[in-house]
Write a protein that holds these residues in place. Structure first.
Motif, PDB file in Angstrom:
ATOM      1  N   PRO A 227      -4.432  -8.917   1.630  1.00 44.70           N
ATOM      2  CA  PRO A 227      -4.868  -7.843   0.737  1.00 44.70           C
ATOM      3  C   PRO A 227      -4.582  -6.445   1.278  1.00 44.70           C
ATOM      4  O   PRO A 227      -4.679  -5.471   0.531  1.00 44.70           O
ATOM      5  CB  PRO A 227      -6.380  -8.080   0.616  1.00 44.70           C
ATOM      6  CG  PRO A 227      -6.755  -8.837   1.840  1.00 44.70           C
ATOM      7  CD  PRO A 227      -5.568  -9.677   2.189  1.00 44.70           C
ATOM      8  N   LEU A 228      -4.206  -6.319   2.558  1.00 43.09           N
ATOM      9  CA  LEU A 228      -3.934  -5.012   3.136  1.00 43.09           C
ATOM     10  C   LEU A 228      -2.459  -4.609   3.044  1.00 43.09           C
ATOM     11  O   LEU A 228      -2.061  -3.561   3.560  1.00 43.09           O
ATOM     12  CB  LEU A 228      -4.383  -4.948   4.602  1.00 43.09           C
ATOM     13  CG  LEU A 228      -5.870  -4.609   4.838  1.00 43.09           C
ATOM     14  CD1 LEU A 228      -6.768  -5.758   4.425  1.00 43.09           C
ATOM     15  CD2 LEU A 228      -6.118  -4.228   6.294  1.00 43.09           C
ATOM     16  N   ASP A 229      -1.633  -5.438   2.378  1.00 37.17           N
ATOM     17  CA  ASP A 229      -0.237  -5.053   2.161  1.00 37.17           C
ATOM     18  C   ASP A 229      -0.184  -3.763   1.359  1.00 37.17           C
ATOM     19  O   ASP A 229      -0.902  -3.599   0.363  1.00 37.17           O
ATOM     20  CB  ASP A 229       0.509  -6.145   1.395  1.00 37.17           C
ATOM     21  CG  ASP A 229       0.868  -7.323   2.294  1.00 37.17           C
ATOM     22  OD1 ASP A 229       0.928  -7.133   3.515  1.00 37.17           O
ATOM     23  OD2 ASP A 229       1.084  -8.425   1.757  1.00 37.17           O
TER      24      ASP A 229
ATOM     25  N   TRP B 183       5.361   3.370   6.614  1.00 38.48           N
ATOM     26  CA  TRP B 183       4.814   2.430   5.641  1.00 38.48           C
ATOM     27  C   TRP B 183       5.514   1.079   5.644  1.00 38.48           C
ATOM     28  O   TRP B 183       4.991   0.112   5.084  1.00 38.48           O
ATOM     29  CB  TRP B 183       4.880   3.033   4.236  1.00 38.48           C
ATOM     30  CG  TRP B 183       4.002   4.248   4.095  1.00 38.48           C
ATOM     31  CD1 TRP B 183       3.060   4.680   4.968  1.00 38.48           C
ATOM     32  CD2 TRP B 183       4.014   5.187   3.021  1.00 38.48           C
ATOM     33  NE1 TRP B 183       2.463   5.818   4.518  1.00 38.48           N
ATOM     34  CE2 TRP B 183       3.035   6.164   3.318  1.00 38.48           C
ATOM     35  CE3 TRP B 183       4.747   5.304   1.846  1.00 38.48           C
ATOM     36  CZ2 TRP B 183       2.777   7.244   2.472  1.00 38.48           C
ATOM     37  CZ3 TRP B 183       4.487   6.371   1.002  1.00 38.48           C
ATOM     38  CH2 TRP B 183       3.517   7.333   1.312  1.00 38.48           C
ATOM     39  N   ASN B 184       6.684   1.012   6.231  1.00 39.19           N
ATOM     40  CA  ASN B 184       7.396  -0.265   6.292  1.00 39.19           C
ATOM     41  C   ASN B 184       7.001  -1.105   7.505  1.00 39.19           C
ATOM     42  O   ASN B 184       7.516  -2.215   7.673  1.00 39.19           O
ATOM     43  CB  ASN B 184       8.904  -0.029   6.302  1.00 39.19           C
ATOM     44  CG  ASN B 184       9.425   0.448   4.954  1.00 39.19           C
ATOM     45  OD1 ASN B 184       8.970  -0.019   3.911  1.00 39.19           O
ATOM     46  ND2 ASN B 184      10.345   1.401   4.975  1.00 39.19           N
ATOM     47  N   ASN B 185       6.108  -0.586   8.334  1.00 39.77           N
ATOM     48  CA  ASN B 185       5.624  -1.397   9.455  1.00 39.77           C
ATOM     49  C   ASN B 185       4.767  -2.552   8.933  1.00 39.77           C
ATOM     50  O   ASN B 185       4.233  -2.507   7.833  1.00 39.77           O
ATOM     51  CB  ASN B 185       4.802  -0.531  10.417  1.00 39.77           C
ATOM     52  CG  ASN B 185       5.655   0.519  11.105  1.00 39.77           C
ATOM     53  OD1 ASN B 185       6.877   0.375  11.181  1.00 39.77           O
ATOM     54  ND2 ASN B 185       5.015   1.577  11.595  1.00 39.77           N
ATOM     55  N   SER B 186       4.639  -3.589   9.731  1.00 37.27           N
ATOM     56  CA  SER B 186       3.849  -4.758   9.339  1.00 37.27           C
ATOM     57  C   SER B 186       2.395  -4.364   9.099  1.00 37.27           C
ATOM     58  O   SER B 186       1.767  -3.707   9.948  1.00 37.27           O
ATOM     59  CB  SER B 186       3.926  -5.838  10.422  1.00 37.27           C
ATOM     60  OG  SER B 186       5.268  -6.276  10.582  1.00 37.27           O
ATOM     61  N   ALA B 187       1.867  -4.749   7.966  1.00 37.21           N
ATOM     62  CA  ALA B 187       0.498  -4.394   7.604  1.00 37.21           C
ATOM     63  C   ALA B 187      -0.493  -5.218   8.421  1.00 37.21           C
ATOM     64  O   ALA B 187      -0.233  -6.375   8.765  1.00 37.21           O
ATOM     65  CB  ALA B 187       0.274  -4.620   6.128  1.00 37.21           C
ATOM     66  N   PRO B 188      -1.651  -4.655   8.758  1.00 37.48           N
ATOM     67  CA  PRO B 188      -2.685  -5.430   9.449  1.00 37.48           C
ATOM     68  C   PRO B 188      -3.282  -6.473   8.515  1.00 37.48           C
ATOM     69  O   PRO B 188      -3.058  -6.459   7.303  1.00 37.48           O
ATOM     70  CB  PRO B 188      -3.708  -4.366   9.838  1.00 37.48           C
ATOM     71  CG  PRO B 188      -3.524  -3.274   8.823  1.00 37.48           C
ATOM     72  CD  PRO B 188      -2.056  -3.271   8.491  1.00 37.48           C
ATOM     73  N   LEU B 189      -4.071  -7.383   9.086  1.00 39.12           N
ATOM     74  CA  LEU B 189      -4.707  -8.448   8.317  1.00 39.12           C
ATOM     75  C   LEU B 189      -6.184  -8.122   8.082  1.00 39.12           C
ATOM     76  O   LEU B 189      -6.741  -7.188   8.674  1.00 39.12           O
ATOM     77  CB  LEU B 189      -4.572  -9.777   9.044  1.00 39.12           C
ATOM     78  CG  LEU B 189      -3.154 -10.265   9.326  1.00 39.12           C
ATOM     79  CD1 LEU B 189      -3.198 -11.553  10.132  1.00 39.12           C
ATOM     80  CD2 LEU B 189      -2.376 -10.449   8.036  1.00 39.12           C
ATOM     81  N   LEU B 190      -6.819  -8.911   7.236  1.00 40.48           N
ATOM     82  CA  LEU B 190      -8.237  -8.717   6.965  1.00 40.48           C
ATOM     83  C   LEU B 190      -9.049  -8.913   8.238  1.00 40.48           C
ATOM     84  O   LEU B 190     -10.062  -8.240   8.456  1.00 40.48           O
ATOM     85  CB  LEU B 190      -8.689  -9.697   5.872  1.00 40.48           C
ATOM     86  CG  LEU B 190     -10.135  -9.551   5.393  1.00 40.48           C
ATOM     87  CD1 LEU B 190     -10.359  -8.172   4.766  1.00 40.48           C
ATOM     88  CD2 LEU B 190     -10.482 -10.644   4.385  1.00 40.48           C
ATOM     89  N   GLY B 191      -8.598  -9.838   9.108  1.00 37.54           N
ATOM     90  CA  GLY B 191      -9.292 -10.042  10.382  1.00 37.54           C
ATOM     91  C   GLY B 191      -9.270  -8.808  11.249  1.00 37.54           C
ATOM     92  O   GLY B 191     -10.244  -8.525  11.979  1.00 37.54           O
TER      93      GLY B 191
END
Length: 597
Positions: free
Chosen positions: A300-302, A361-369
């Protein structure tokens, strides 16, 4: 003379005399200005007719001129003719009997009709009329005219009406169909008063909609033998709302509408809570995303990257995550919780190398964790409370969907988001996440064709206040992006019981009502201004029966599908055999359905 013209020619719209139009005449058709026309005379009628039996011709979806010429016959002449006709029938029957021939039942029936008509004339109960019925069909090209002629002849055959082309008399046939009261063909048949009165279609129960490339066949009119064609893309709003109780055929109608819309080049995305659209999606080469299945993840953080955005991607994503967490936690966030979440989001993205600078903004998005870990590390009891409530989505029983980066991007002409594998507690969350992904795909591209978003069982989202707000925003903004939002639900109370639900209905120019529960019919009748007859129709409707509402236009219809379409859209487990290929029969297949439309 009763005349009908569905679309006036150009010369009539400009006020010119239609008889001054240049024409080119051939034995079976004629060219009028830039169009073609073919005229026919009706030479055979059914033995018995009901009131309004000519209505199917009046409801013909193409451009068709119908002219009915009536000439009263004086009673003395009518009586003399009927006597001579009865004498001929009697003589013919006696001659057949003397030569040992079998009885001619058609002649017997005609003789009986003549006797009944003569008796009615003698009692003054009826009169005799000479009637001529002529048809002129129009098209823009030779091929289109051939198709229109085939459709018209097929329709006439279904009505037991025999037609003959006005060969070598096309000009006379065309003039006979003009609203000038001139009959140059003089192909008359005798009718009594009752049969003639039954030929007058004073009113039509069908919805008058012009045909267009994006018009969809909804079904057959329940009050006539006409078809119901509807083009949602020609209305002020492209949205549709479908309300029906369980088992009324709601999903069947939605899948049929979806499939036929794709014939016209519409791309679509579906929120499928019960995995009912997978069969259809795979048959048309679409993409199925099984949320909740092992190995299927959605982060969901994409970030939603939009080159036309006026705000940065991080801020826009933070706003959506406020809505998402409210649905996940089942309650609205307090002001302090929102502040703690905002701080945690900025910190989480910063730790992943993502800031307000679009180059990051093209860096890998973090996760919900990662977000939950940031909340735990904050020196704020509200942040700790959020982290505690989100724990099941990170390391608990709901963690499978969020534990890894997004595994599959929705890129196809039809994308089905199946939620069946999700726990019931996650259905609302899954619906919101799927809608968000769909909307990001729709909003981040320049529209060059109509697109459809179908939300089946919309009550799952309407139960959540934040989810209802999100659906309302989609309904309001869909038209600007050439998107038609379809919301189908079996729980009308959840939709009509809130202001947001009523707003979603109000923003849908097309409203389809199917069978309803007695407990909810009064609320539905009030919301849609239904009459008592319409209320009873919805309470007793069979599966597949529906009432189409659009402004002050109402029409009842029954959903129909070809054999091949039925095999793709039915939910009956007994019918889930492999669908027949289009080559299996000349009467099935998507190609045949397109030809029929």
């Amino acid at each position: 003379m009763l005349g009908k013209r569905l679309t006036p020619p150009e010369d009539e719209r400009t006020g010119a005399d239609p008889l001054d139009t240049d024409v080119e005449i051939t034995p079976r058709r004629m060219r009028i200005a830039d169009g073609l026309a073919a005229s026919f005379a009706v030479t055979g009628y059914p033995a018995e007719v009901s009131h309004g039996w000519l209505q199917p011709l009046m409801d013909y979806p193409g451009r068709l001129d119908i002219s009915l010429h009536i000439e009263p016959v004086p009673p003395q002449v009518a009586s003399s003719r009927l006597k001579r006709q009865m004498a001929r029938f009697e003589s013919s029957n006696r001659a057949s009997a003397e030569h040992g021939k079998l009885e001619d039942f058609e002649s017997e029936a005609a003789a009986e009709d003549a006797r009944e008509m003569a008796a009615a004339l003698a009692r003054g109960e009826s009169k005799l009329h000479r009637v001529g019925l002529y048809l002129t069909v129009h098209a823009d090209s030779e091929q289109e005219l051939d198709d229109e002629i085939a459709h018209l002849q097929s329709l006439c055959a279904s009505m037991l009406v025999e037609t003959r082309p006005a060969s070598y008399r096309q000009l006379q046939g065309w003039v006979s169909c003009l609203p000038v009261g001139v009959d140059l063909l003089d192909q008359r048949r005798s009718m009594d008063t009752h049969a003639l009165a039954a030929s007058y279609p004073f009113a039509s129960p069908d919805v008058a909609v012009e045909t267009s490339p994006t018009a969809v066949l909804y079904g057959l009119n329940s009050d006539s033998s006409g078809v119901v064609l509807w083009d949602r893309w020609s209305l002020d709003s492209y949205n549709t709302v479908v309300l029906a109780r369980s088992g009324a055929g709601k999903s069947y109608f939605c899948k049929t509408d979806l499939l036929r819309s794709m014939y016209a080049g519409v791309t679509a995305a579906v929120i499928d809570p019960e995995d009912e659209y997978t069969r259809l999606t795979e048959a048309v080469g679409g993409t199925v995303i099984q949320l909740g299945a092992p190995g299927v993840h959605l982060n969901p953080l994409d970030l939603a990257l939009d080159e036309h955005a006026t705000r940065d991607a991080v801020s826009r994503r933070a706003l959506f995550l406020h809505t998402l967490l409210a649905v996940m936690l089942g309650e609205q966030l307090t002001a302090r919780q929102r502040a703690a979440l905002d701080h945690a989001l900025i910190t989480t993205y910063y730790n992943a190398g993502i800031t307000a600078d679009e180059r990051t903004w093209n860096n890998s998005a973090p996760l919900l964790g990662d977000l939950v870990a940031t909340l735990r590390n904050q020196d704020d009891e509200h942040a700790h409370e959020l982290a505690f409530q989100l724990e099941p989505y990170v390391s608990g029983s709901y963690a499978e969907l969020f534990r890894a980066p997004t595994t599959r991007r929705p890129t196809s002409h039809l994308v089905s988001w199946s939620l069946r594998s999700l726990p019931e507690e996650l259905k609302g969350v899954g619906t919101l996440l799927a809608l968000d992904s769909i909307w990001r795909t729709v909003a981040d591209t320049t529209p060059d064709h109509p697109r459809m978003v179908l939300v089946d069982e919309g009550w799952l989202l309407m139960q959540q206040p934040e989810g209802a707000k999100f659906l309302y925003r989609l309904a309001k903004a869909a038209r600007k992006r050439w998107v038609g939002l379809t919301v189908a639900t079996q729980d009308a109370a959840d939709v009509l019981g809130s202001e947001l639900g009523q707003a979603v209905v109000a923003n849908a120019a097309t409203q389809v009502l199917m069978r309803q529960f007695p407990q909810s019919i009064d609320r539905i009748a009030e919301a849609f201004a239904l009459s008592e007859g319409e209320k009873q129709r919805l309470l007793t409707a069979a599966p597949g029966d529906a009432l189409l509402c659009s402004g002050d236009r109402r029409v009842a219809f029954h959903v129909v599908a070809s054999d091949y379409e039925h095999s793709l859209v039915t939910t009956n487990p007994a019918e889930h055999s492999p669908p027949p290929g289009p080559e299996a029969s000349a009467d099935t297949g998507i190609e045949d359905e397109e030809e029929f439309l």
